[in-house]
Design a protein around this motif. Sequence first.
Motif, PDB file in Angstrom:
ATOM      1  N   LEU A 254     153.570   3.227  54.266  1.00  0.00           N
ATOM      2  CA  LEU A 254     153.189   1.832  54.074  1.00  0.00           C
ATOM      3  C   LEU A 254     154.337   0.896  54.452  1.00  0.00           C
ATOM      4  CD1 LEU A 254     151.001  -0.059  53.065  1.00  0.00           C
ATOM      5  CD2 LEU A 254     151.828   0.307  50.732  1.00  0.00           C
ATOM      6  N   VAL A 258     154.319  -2.091  57.155  1.00  0.00           N
ATOM      7  CA  VAL A 258     154.653  -3.482  56.833  1.00  0.00           C
ATOM      8  C   VAL A 258     155.740  -3.977  57.777  1.00  0.00           C
ATOM      9  CG1 VAL A 258     155.670  -5.002  55.098  1.00  0.00           C
ATOM     10  CG2 VAL A 258     153.927  -3.342  54.420  1.00  0.00           C
ATOM     11  N   LEU A 261     154.247  -4.600  61.168  1.00  0.00           N
ATOM     12  CA  LEU A 261     153.403  -5.807  61.180  1.00  0.00           C
ATOM     13  C   LEU A 261     154.259  -7.073  61.102  1.00  0.00           C
ATOM     14  CD1 LEU A 261     150.568  -4.486  58.852  1.00  0.00           C
ATOM     15  CD2 LEU A 261     150.269  -5.227  61.228  1.00  0.00           C
ATOM     16  N   LEU A 264     155.614  -7.708  64.469  1.00  0.00           N
ATOM     17  CA  LEU A 264     154.563  -8.265  65.328  1.00  0.00           C
ATOM     18  C   LEU A 264     154.264  -9.711  64.956  1.00  0.00           C
ATOM     19  CD1 LEU A 264     152.240  -5.164  65.384  1.00  0.00           C
ATOM     20  CD2 LEU A 264     153.168  -6.275  67.416  1.00  0.00           C
ATOM     21  N   GLY A 265     154.285 -10.021  63.659  1.00  0.00           N
ATOM     22  CA  GLY A 265     153.992 -11.377  63.205  1.00  0.00           C
ATOM     23  C   GLY A 265     155.063 -12.354  63.654  1.00  0.00           C
ATOM     24  N   ARG A 278     153.503  -1.519  67.691  1.00  0.00           N
ATOM     25  CA  ARG A 278     152.108  -1.129  67.908  1.00  0.00           C
ATOM     26  C   ARG A 278     151.923   0.383  67.804  1.00  0.00           C
ATOM     27  NH1 ARG A 278     148.754  -5.045  70.556  1.00  0.00           N
ATOM     28  NH2 ARG A 278     149.844  -6.991  70.200  1.00  0.00           N
ATOM     29  N   LEU A 281     151.446   1.426  64.230  1.00  0.00           N
ATOM     30  CA  LEU A 281     150.078   1.192  63.753  1.00  0.00           C
ATOM     31  C   LEU A 281     149.135   2.282  64.271  1.00  0.00           C
ATOM     32  CD1 LEU A 281     149.665  -2.679  64.333  1.00  0.00           C
ATOM     33  CD2 LEU A 281     150.723  -1.484  62.422  1.00  0.00           C
ATOM     34  N   ALA A 282     149.227   2.558  65.564  1.00  0.00           N
ATOM     35  CA  ALA A 282     148.315   3.536  66.172  1.00  0.00           C
ATOM     36  C   ALA A 282     148.505   4.922  65.563  1.00  0.00           C
ATOM     37  CB  ALA A 282     148.539   3.582  67.689  1.00  0.00           C
ATOM     38  N   VAL A 285     146.821   5.169  62.064  1.00  0.00           N
ATOM     39  CA  VAL A 285     145.362   5.317  62.119  1.00  0.00           C
ATOM     40  C   VAL A 285     144.994   6.711  62.645  1.00  0.00           C
ATOM     41  CG1 VAL A 285     143.201   4.340  62.989  1.00  0.00           C
ATOM     42  CG2 VAL A 285     145.103   2.822  62.412  1.00  0.00           C
TER      43      VAL A 285
ATOM     44  N   ASP B  77     144.072 -12.842  73.531  1.00  0.00           N
ATOM     45  CA  ASP B  77     145.267 -13.299  74.244  1.00  0.00           C
ATOM     46  C   ASP B  77     144.953 -14.316  75.340  1.00  0.00           C
ATOM     47  OD1 ASP B  77     143.984 -11.326  75.632  1.00  0.00           O
ATOM     48  OD2 ASP B  77     145.802 -10.345  76.350  1.00  0.00           O
ATOM     49  N   ALA B 183     143.357 -14.494  55.971  1.00  0.00           N
ATOM     50  CA  ALA B 183     143.675 -13.834  54.705  1.00  0.00           C
ATOM     51  C   ALA B 183     142.470 -13.052  54.181  1.00  0.00           C
ATOM     52  CB  ALA B 183     144.118 -14.864  53.663  1.00  0.00           C
ATOM     53  N   VAL B 191     143.150  -4.374  55.125  1.00  0.00           N
ATOM     54  CA  VAL B 191     143.871  -3.581  54.123  1.00  0.00           C
ATOM     55  C   VAL B 191     143.075  -2.338  53.703  1.00  0.00           C
ATOM     56  CG1 VAL B 191     144.695  -3.612  51.721  1.00  0.00           C
ATOM     57  CG2 VAL B 191     145.392  -5.413  53.317  1.00  0.00           C
ATOM     58  N   PRO B 229     141.877   4.506  66.711  1.00  0.00           N
ATOM     59  CA  PRO B 229     143.240   3.975  66.607  1.00  0.00           C
ATOM     60  C   PRO B 229     143.522   2.824  67.577  1.00  0.00           C
ATOM     61  CG  PRO B 229     143.272   6.369  66.629  1.00  0.00           C
ATOM     62  CD  PRO B 229     141.869   5.956  66.959  1.00  0.00           C
ATOM     63  N   TRP B 232     141.907  -0.367  66.240  1.00  0.00           N
ATOM     64  CA  TRP B 232     142.529  -0.867  65.009  1.00  0.00           C
ATOM     65  C   TRP B 232     143.956  -1.334  65.209  1.00  0.00           C
ATOM     66  CZ3 TRP B 232     140.950  -2.977  60.752  1.00  0.00           C
ATOM     67  CH2 TRP B 232     139.576  -2.907  60.488  1.00  0.00           C
ATOM     68  N   THR B 233     144.644  -0.793  66.211  1.00  0.00           N
ATOM     69  CA  THR B 233     145.967  -1.335  66.530  1.00  0.00           C
ATOM     70  C   THR B 233     145.830  -2.792  66.960  1.00  0.00           C
ATOM     71  OG1 THR B 233     146.756   0.838  67.174  1.00  0.00           O
ATOM     72  CG2 THR B 233     147.983  -1.044  68.018  1.00  0.00           C
ATOM     73  N   GLN B 234     144.838  -3.091  67.799  1.00  0.00           N
ATOM     74  CA  GLN B 234     144.605  -4.473  68.228  1.00  0.00           C
ATOM     75  C   GLN B 234     144.278  -5.377  67.045  1.00  0.00           C
ATOM     76  OE1 GLN B 234     145.191  -5.569  71.280  1.00  0.00           O
ATOM     77  NE2 GLN B 234     145.840  -3.458  71.627  1.00  0.00           N
ATOM     78  N   LEU B 236     144.845  -4.975  63.735  1.00  0.00           N
ATOM     79  CA  LEU B 236     145.945  -5.170  62.786  1.00  0.00           C
ATOM     80  C   LEU B 236     147.056  -6.021  63.394  1.00  0.00           C
ATOM     81  CD1 LEU B 236     146.123  -1.535  61.337  1.00  0.00           C
ATOM     82  CD2 LEU B 236     145.124  -3.552  60.241  1.00  0.00           C
ATOM     83  N   ALA B 237     147.371  -5.775  64.666  1.00  0.00           N
ATOM     84  CA  ALA B 237     148.427  -6.560  65.311  1.00  0.00           C
ATOM     85  C   ALA B 237     148.005  -8.025  65.422  1.00  0.00           C
ATOM     86  CB  ALA B 237     148.748  -5.980  66.690  1.00  0.00           C
ATOM     87  N   ALA B 240     148.636  -9.731  62.081  1.00  0.00           N
ATOM     88  CA  ALA B 240     149.826  -9.111  61.488  1.00  0.00           C
ATOM     89  C   ALA B 240     150.387  -9.858  60.277  1.00  0.00           C
ATOM     90  CB  ALA B 240     150.905  -8.924  62.557  1.00  0.00           C
ATOM     91  N   PRO B 241     150.574 -11.191  60.326  1.00  0.00           N
ATOM     92  CA  PRO B 241     151.212 -11.846  59.164  1.00  0.00           C
ATOM     93  C   PRO B 241     150.380 -11.704  57.887  1.00  0.00           C
ATOM     94  CG  PRO B 241     151.260 -13.277  61.098  1.00  0.00           C
ATOM     95  CD  PRO B 241     150.366 -12.126  61.438  1.00  0.00           C
ATOM     96  N   VAL B 243     148.021  -9.456  57.151  1.00  0.00           N
ATOM     97  CA  VAL B 243     147.947  -8.056  56.706  1.00  0.00           C
ATOM     98  C   VAL B 243     149.276  -7.629  56.092  1.00  0.00           C
ATOM     99  CG1 VAL B 243     147.522  -5.680  57.415  1.00  0.00           C
ATOM    100  CG2 VAL B 243     146.204  -7.531  58.451  1.00  0.00           C
ATOM    101  N   ALA B 244     150.380  -8.040  56.733  1.00  0.00           N
ATOM    102  CA  ALA B 244     151.706  -7.678  56.214  1.00  0.00           C
ATOM    103  C   ALA B 244     151.902  -8.230  54.805  1.00  0.00           C
ATOM    104  CB  ALA B 244     152.797  -8.198  57.147  1.00  0.00           C
ATOM    105  N   LEU B 247     149.824  -6.098  52.385  1.00  0.00           N
ATOM    106  CA  LEU B 247     150.346  -4.727  52.271  1.00  0.00           C
ATOM    107  C   LEU B 247     151.690  -4.721  51.554  1.00  0.00           C
ATOM    108  CD1 LEU B 247     149.455  -2.984  55.661  1.00  0.00           C
ATOM    109  CD2 LEU B 247     148.312  -2.794  53.448  1.00  0.00           C
TER     110      LEU B 247
END
Lengths: 375, 375
Positions: A254, A258, A261, A264-265, A278, A281-282, A285, B77, B183, B191, B229, B232-234, B236-237, B240-241, B243-244, B247
């Motif tokens: 975890l 964090v 992320l 990335l943020g 990235r 994260l991958a 999952v 993007d 959020a 999450v 994966p 979900w990488t896309q 979550l990224a 990111a802020p 989710v971070a 988490l």
Amino acid sequence: MTGTPEATRAAAALPPVHVVGTGLIGTSIGLALTSAGARVTLADQSETSAALARDLGAGSLDAPAEPGLVVVATPPDVAPRQVLAALHQHPGAVVTDVASVKQAILRDLVRSGEDIGRYLGSHPMAGRERSGAISARADLFEGRAWVLCPHEATTDAAVAAVAELARATGAAVSTLSPAEHDAAVAAVSHVPQVAASLVAARLEPLADEALGLAGQGLRDVTRIAASDPGLWTQILAGNAPAVARLLREVAVDLTGLVEALEALGADADDVADAPGARAVLARAVAAGNAGHARIPGKHGAAPTSYEIVRVVVDDQPGQLARLLADIGEAGINLEELRLDHGLGLPFGVAEVSVLPAAAGPLGEALTALGWQLHG
Amino acid sequence: MTGTPEATRAAAALPPVHVVGTGLIGTSIGLALTSAGARVTLADQSETSAALARDLGAGSLDAPAEPGLVVVATPPDVAPRQVLAALHQHPGAVVTDVASVKQAILRDLVRSGEDIGRYLGSHPMAGRERSGAISARADLFEGRAWVLCPHEATTDAAVAAVAELARATGAAVSTLSPAEHDAAVAAVSHVPQVAASLVAARLEPLADEALGLAGQGLRDVTRIAASDPGLWTQILAGNAPAVARLLREVAVDLTGLVEALEALGADADDVADAPGARAVLARAVAAGNAGHARIPGKHGAAPTSYEIVRVVVDDQPGQLARLLADIGEAGINLEELRLDHGLGLPFGVAEVSVLPAAAGPLGEALTALGWQLHG
């Protein structure tokens, strides 16, 4: 309330069984063994509880003359003392306890210095939300796993006797070492419980509008978060070392997520950056994919991928029955069924899981019968 | 493939709609609007994809003369650039994008210095495992939430136009600020996904015997751990802020739990000790209770507790249909149905959730019809 043929055969081979502790589990064991034809005597420090268990048909309160098997079904903190007492009082008997943690009890018994060759711990994987003799069921163990946890000094005869006991209740016997058992229930039961609670806790401060976005994924992940805090405090505390070890691993994963992320943020203006983040994260999952694939399918068989056919169902009594009748008439064996109620609409979507080869024919059959397939 | 009456009414009120991006979401929007009676034009940087969307019936490829509404359905993007282009090219049109993150796109638009009063971001809460125009469905949004995320400068007319667009696809409109949206999806979707993956990852090294102890709780918590994966990488990224942030809260709770469990484990000889550590465990489970209770029930209504009636069902085609027919004939509305396959036994247990007042009558009706209730 009669056992399966195998349970009846196993019960016929059992010596007289003495059950110490007539709570939910002890009384259910008495009921299951009695209904399968075994001779059962009962004892409890509460005479009221013991009398209730007897009145329910779980066994007799006569002093056990010569039990061949003693089952200690008390809370874990008194189990070691009761096991030692049973080994002394019944020098010819095999003794087991059925508490949900195994290492702590064995450690206490080893420290006693007594000969514990006639003892092994065991754990029927069954329970209810309610407790006490009044909640007991003869079929509580049917189709459930009953884990045997022999230690180094356990005799083969003792293992065989407890295996016969488990089968006489309708349970399926597994064998694990005490450490393996505690680690296994930590992974398949205790850690999922903690995760569900922690995810659900994040929902408390949300606005109603935010919760309105909740879908089936959230509902599944958090279903067991509705469990009783008192009960789960006992369970988690009783298996503290094994649960702590796994949760420590979860915490490491975890923290890595964090950090990825947050990197990335901070870098949000250019989402093509932070390729290392990235990858973190991958990988997380993908590791979940690998673990999920190891969960056994139906009947303990190898995991099977099912295909899902989605069907629109009016939200009225009888609609789902008509759908399942149509599936049955198409000769297709349903593996799982899940309802997904649409937000604010008077219909739901039934997710029908079938073997992949059956999905196409099922879709065609249902469409021909006027059902509307969805998504 | 025809919309609901409300969708058709909403579509009749819509100006011509121009959809930029003919992937899964853009093409599905075109299909939904077209089938509800709206006029739709399509564009995509891939002429092949645009032509496919047109051939599927999602709209025409004619240059949009005077669209009143432009929907940008591109990857996140490139969304800001496409939104700005649409605002310039169609000075009378309202513009929205439908990407699954909202703050990052808005930030880019604000930085451009352009007047973005005619823009608001939005997010239909629908998707599929597959992508591209070929996977599009006219009914993808039916009964799903479509979140509108107006910013400070958004005009009321723009909000009204996008709300009408959402209703014309059959979706239910919600409104959240961009920050609230990000959020909310972090809490109700992102999450839970991470938690499911981390729990499932713990299963990978287990012995088969340990996995044999898996029950319905584990299966529910980890179901979505089977997700892709790459996808979900896309996701979550992109968030990111938010989710971070959540988490990080989970990690704090988790660390507290690990420390409490390690204190209890070190103190295993006297389980009555460490009352403070037990309180940490109890509080975590209780916080999960409180969060779980906030998840809305069926149809977005207030959460309802259902009672579960458990029925033994032979594992054969038609059995479940017969059960549900009997439930329907008893006049009882089924809320949820779940199958629990027993380990190694040729029957399963159907868990039938009904309103509490219906549980007693249902049990009696089923018993009278010869069904065996379980547990």
